[in-house]
Design an enzyme around this catalytic site. Structure first.
Site, mmCIF file in Angstrom:
data_model
loop_
_atom_site.group_PDB
_atom_site.id
_atom_site.type_symbol
_atom_site.label_atom_id
_atom_site.label_comp_id
_atom_site.label_asym_id
_atom_site.label_seq_id
_atom_site.Cartn_x
_atom_site.Cartn_y
_atom_site.Cartn_z
ATOM 1 C CG ASP A 10 81.212 55.194 94.740
ATOM 2 O OD1 ASP A 10 81.423 56.302 95.269
ATOM 3 O OD2 ASP A 10 80.151 54.900 94.181
ATOM 4 C CG ASP A 30 81.430 60.194 96.606
ATOM 5 O OD1 ASP A 30 81.338 60.652 95.463
ATOM 6 O OD2 ASP A 30 80.512 59.558 97.156
ATOM 7 C CD GLU A 31 81.282 58.426 91.420
ATOM 8 O OE1 GLU A 31 81.271 57.249 91.014
ATOM 9 O OE2 GLU A 31 80.302 59.191 91.334
#
EC number: 2.7.7.7
Length: 432
Positions: A27, A121-122
């Site tokens: 993350d 974003d993860e």
């Protein structure tokens, strides 16, 4: 964005037992802020808000320094500035975030082909097959962190566990820039002291229902009889929460995640009551949703609208149609009909949104003996061809001429809460 501000950060020792922890959750840390700071390094260490000061913009992302003042994503920027008057407000650059997201995902795929992106974003990674070449899971996690930093200049946090859910919890607790291993035989010892709100699927209402019954920790939930849980939260939810609380999560990596829905919303600079203006905005939003559906190769059967009034009360309405569609005009016609059926009573509107779900691959949508959307479909396919050459805003419906059209970010969808946005441009950051 979670409420994690780094104050309770946990990381693992180098000799932590990672022998049964092949699942990584990686993350990015305060992703949008971190990308902005690449261009403004002199602002590092200061409270930063990504958003727009003008009108009634909401916080897209906040640095850990700003979060310590209580600033959160989706909070009005005006409220955030009252909480943290010293914060620096930076405008968002969504194209830049997508560019860096692509670089990050390329790093993940250089380590293992088993990558499941969750949002911009993860992602989850299964590194079982990379151990022989690259070393232990913890060694690989450290390698991923370094490669992401080398490729982008951005920090990330990694959780390692035997299951996806526990790995995701671990990455959140290790923020910022941390690495936390949860040994397989310590899974329950890790889970049970945590608050019940940390469980996947426990929102505010469910948490209240559980705490009212004295269930405040995951450990307490794990020892609760299934029948009691099901009376509290429903049959399916009760069973799923009990399994998670006992460390049971059999899900593997999904290589081809199907979007669950596509949506766009807009908050008006000033409250609106004129139905002509409101329906014109629905037309714009329906078009943006349809463009994203076509780009993603999807069509959907359920069309919904969301209306937030000036008093912040929210109304949603939905309708399921016979054949799945990705035609903007069809989406608009259904959305406008749902809007017309609302008993608004002249109330001022703060926000409107359009969503399409029950998605299927477009080539599986299957029209009937005749296609009621044929003419509009052909027109919009022409628009797609023009847009591919001259840009998304090169052509628009006549009713939108003279009105600035808003671009969609084209994210992976809002199955994790990322595709739906409470402001004119782009989504609220889903990072932690």
């Amino acid at each position: 964005m979670s409420r994690q501000d780094g104050a309770s950060r946990r990381v693992s020792a180098h000799d932590a037992d990672d022998s049964g922890t092949p699942i990584l959750h990686v993350d990015m840390d305060a992703f949008f802020v971190s990308v902005e700071l690449l261009e403004r390094p002199e602002l590092r260490g200061l409270p930063i808000i990504v958003g727009n000061k003008e009108g009634r913009s909401v916080v897209t992302s906040a640095s850990y320094e700003a979060r310590r003042y209580g600033v959160r994503a989706a909070m009005p920027v005006s409220q955030a500035m009252r909480l943290c008057p010293s914060a620096v407000v930076l405008p968002p650059h969504h194209g830049r975030y997508r560019e860096y997201s692509d670089r990050v995902m390329e790093v993940f795929e250089s380590v293992t082909p088993l990558v499941e992106p969750l949002s911009i974003d993860e992602a989850f990674l299964d590194v079982s097959g990379a151990v022989r070449l690259l070393g232990s899971p913890r060694t690989i996690a450290a390698l991923v962190k370094q490669r992401v930093l080398d490729a982008t200049g951005l920090p990330c946090s990694v959780g390692l566990a035997s299951t996806k859910y526990v790995a995701k919890l671990a990455s959140g607790l290790s923020k910022p820039d941390g690495l936390l291993v949860v040994p397989a035989d310590e899974t329950l010892a890790f889970l049970h002291p945590l608050p019940v709100g940390a469980l996947w699927g426990v929102g505010g209402r469910t948490e209240e229902q559980l705490t009212n019954r004295g269930i405040r920790t995951i450990g307490q939930l794990a020892s609760t009889p299934l029948s009691m849980l099901q009376r509290a939260v429903g049959e399916a939810s009760g069973r799923r929460l009990l399994e998670l609380a006992n460390g049971i999560d059999p899900r593997g990596i999904e290589l081809a995640r199907r979007e669950k829905s596509v949506s766009h919303e807009v908050t008006f600079p000033t409250d609106v009551s004129d139905p002509t203006i409101l329906k014109r905005e629905l037309l714009n939003l329906a078009g943006l949703v349809a463009i994203r559906l076509r780009k993603g190769g999807y069509a959907g059967r359920t069309i919904s609208i969301r209306v937030r009034y000036a008093d912040f009360s929210v109304v949603t309405r939905s309708r399921t149609i016979g054949e799945a569609t990705n035609v903007g005009r069809r989406v608009y016609d259904e959305a406008a009909s749902l809007f017309d059926d609302l008993d608004r009573g002249g109330r001022l509107v703060r926000l409107v949104g359009v969503k399409v779900d029950q998605l299927v691959p477009a080539d599986e949508a299957g029209a009937g003996l005749w296609d009621p959307d044929e003419e509009w479909r052909e027109a919009e396919q022409t628009i797609d061809r023009v847009a591919s050459r001259f840009g998304d805003l090169a052509i628009a419906p006549a009713s939108l001429l003279g009105k600035p059209r808003r671009r969609g970010l084209g994210s992976r969808g809002d199955s994790q809460g990322a595709g739906s946005t409470d402001q004119p441009l782009g989504p609220v950051d889903t990072e932690r």
